[in-house]
Design an enzyme around this catalytic site. Structure first.
Site, mmCIF file in Angstrom:
data_model
loop_
_atom_site.group_PDB
_atom_site.id
_atom_site.type_symbol
_atom_site.label_atom_id
_atom_site.label_comp_id
_atom_site.label_asym_id
_atom_site.label_seq_id
_atom_site.Cartn_x
_atom_site.Cartn_y
_atom_site.Cartn_z
ATOM 1 N N GLY A 182 -33.685 -0.791 -87.007
ATOM 2 C CA GLY A 182 -32.208 -0.802 -86.753
ATOM 3 C C GLY A 182 -31.324 -0.957 -87.720
ATOM 4 O O GLY A 182 -30.411 -0.116 -87.892
ATOM 5 N N GLY A 206 -29.061 -5.511 -83.916
ATOM 6 C CA GLY A 206 -29.455 -4.116 -84.626
ATOM 7 C C GLY A 206 -28.594 -3.050 -84.199
ATOM 8 O O GLY A 206 -27.377 -3.343 -83.856
ATOM 9 N N ASP A 207 -29.078 -1.832 -84.281
ATOM 10 C CA ASP A 207 -28.410 -0.756 -83.999
ATOM 11 C C ASP A 207 -28.159 -0.341 -82.516
ATOM 12 O O ASP A 207 -27.221 0.288 -81.994
ATOM 13 C CB ASP A 207 -29.233 0.633 -84.519
ATOM 14 C CG ASP A 207 -30.533 0.826 -83.718
ATOM 15 O OD1 ASP A 207 -31.295 -0.281 -83.747
ATOM 16 O OD2 ASP A 207 -30.832 1.903 -83.327
ATOM 17 N N THR A 261 -37.898 -0.671 -77.355
ATOM 18 C CA THR A 261 -36.474 -0.569 -77.151
ATOM 19 C C THR A 261 -36.492 0.631 -76.018
ATOM 20 O O THR A 261 -37.345 1.430 -75.956
ATOM 21 C CB THR A 261 -35.521 -0.332 -78.153
ATOM 22 O OG1 THR A 261 -35.467 -1.383 -79.027
ATOM 23 C CG2 THR A 261 -34.205 0.009 -77.863
ATOM 24 N N THR A 285 -34.259 4.744 -81.169
ATOM 25 C CA THR A 285 -35.181 3.383 -81.215
ATOM 26 C C THR A 285 -35.821 3.193 -82.790
ATOM 27 O O THR A 285 -36.173 4.370 -83.240
ATOM 28 C CB THR A 285 -36.196 3.294 -80.197
ATOM 29 O OG1 THR A 285 -37.044 2.150 -80.403
ATOM 30 C CG2 THR A 285 -37.099 4.661 -80.125
ATOM 31 N N ARG A 302 -29.029 -11.943 -85.951
ATOM 32 C CA ARG A 302 -29.299 -10.575 -86.282
ATOM 33 C C ARG A 302 -28.971 -9.670 -84.995
ATOM 34 O O ARG A 302 -29.597 -9.846 -83.776
ATOM 35 C CB ARG A 302 -30.425 -10.406 -86.592
ATOM 36 C CG ARG A 302 -30.831 -8.725 -87.293
ATOM 37 C CD ARG A 302 -31.555 -7.981 -86.250
ATOM 38 N NE ARG A 302 -32.228 -6.715 -86.645
ATOM 39 C CZ ARG A 302 -32.501 -5.835 -85.908
ATOM 40 N NH1 ARG A 302 -32.780 -5.875 -84.409
ATOM 41 N NH2 ARG A 302 -32.756 -4.752 -86.338
#
Ligand code: ASP
Length: 331
Positions: A251, A228-229, A198, A248, A226
């Site tokens: 997540g 992630g953060d 990321t 990074t 899904r």
């Protein structure tokens, strides 16, 4: 490891100079500290990145792409551009590179498709924009910014986000654009936890404003839509009240712990420095829940640069007013 961080904090408080651009012998901790008048700090993902599994050519490629992106962000700021402009300019370069798990180099989902996420936040106004699950947008960070500036919303997903991108006239690509042999092989090996790349940038402009942005392909082999953060404001990205963070790593842990906001909140509510707050969250809180969870880059209004991670490596770099790019990879 802890002692290295403590040493770094001591060094930082003594006003240690920035480490040189060629940092083969550097420790993460020393690299994690610098103070800049204005500039940016960047990550290109954290994970099992060790000298042993990297050739000299690969390392040079990563460093040179990080340097190119840092220099592009610096040029924006030098010309009195905003922190937001610098974040987007720098992230666009990383998104267009196959080296990082964002844009062009995005990883595959379990279905062999792509699902890209990004977010951006303006520290001066607390405005934010985010997109999740897009598969046809070449530069998701640019779309996130459009969401922030051209819509009444903060977070768009999937087909709706893509329809908005079309309306905004952003460059759309066929899914094949994101194909890279390396990511395909990684999916075949299903090394989900090995594939982190990321990208994120926090910038401080000459007017003292901060902005943070993060862009990712997510985690290899992810399923069921899904998210992630990285596109979640407060988890993977936060900027506000003189503090900016981009994360990074794994997540799910960053979401549960609201990592980016927690770091900034600690600075705000406790008498701690940004480096102390980042270390407490990444090296202690996350590490206690799951080893090698990931890392963050962060910057405060005083120009204190922080890069903290509990993985063997994190691609990272920063550049200050002097235009001297510093890059680092290993712990
Ligand atoms: N944090 C990202 C996610 O969980 C992955 C990464 O940082 O590489 O989607």
């Amino acid at each position: 490891m802890r002692w290295i961080l403590v040493a770094a904090l001591v060094l930082a408080s003594c006003g240690a100079p920035e480490p040189p651009a060629t940092d083969d012998t550097e420790s993460a901790a020393v690299a994690a500290q610098a103070t800049i008048e204005w500039g940016l700090v960047m990550h290109g993902g954290a994970g099992t990145i060790t000298r042993e599994n990297m050739t000299a050519e690969q390392e040079a490629e990563y460093r040179s792409k990080l340097t190119e992106a840092l220099t592009a962000g610096h040029a924006v700021l030098e010309a009195d551009g905003s922190a937001l402009d610098a974040v987007v300019a720098a992230i666009n370069i990383l998104e267009d590179s196959p080296l990082f798990n964002a844009g062009k180099g995005a990883v595959f989902t379990a279905d062999g498709t792509y699902s890209l996420d990004a977010s951006i936040m303006d520290g001066a106004t607390l405005r934010a924009g985010a997109v999740a699950g897009v598969a046809t947008v070449r530069n998701p960070i640019t779309l996130a910014r459009r969401v922030m500036e051209e819509s009444r919303h903060v977070f768009l997903s999937g087909e709706g986000a893509e329809a908005f991108a079309r309306e905004q006239g952003l460059e759309l690509v066929e899914p094949e654009y994101f194909y890279t042999e390396r990511r395909w092989q990684q999916l075949q090996a299903a090394q989900a936890e090995e594939v982190l790349g990321t990208v994120g940038v926090v910038a401080l402009d000459r007017s003292g404003n901060l902005a943070a942005g993060t862009s990712t392909g997510g985690m290899t082999n992810k399923r069921w839509g899904r998210i992630g953060d990285s596109p979640v404001i407060g988890a993977g990205t936060y900027a506000g009240e003189g503090c900016g963070v981009s994360g990074t790593g794994w997540g799910e842990y960053f979401i549960r712990n609201v990592v980016a906001y927690d770091i900034c909140a600690r600075v705000r509510y406790q008498a701690v420095t940004l480096a102390e707050a980042a270390d407490a969250v990444i090296m202690e809180r996350l590490e206690a829940q799951e080893p090698e969870t990931g890392g963050v880059i962060a910057l405060d209004g005083g120009g204190h640069v922080v890069a903290t991670f509990n993985t063997p490596g994190m691609y990272r770099g920063w550049i200050g007013a002097d235009g001297e790019a510093v890059t680092a990879i290993y712990r």
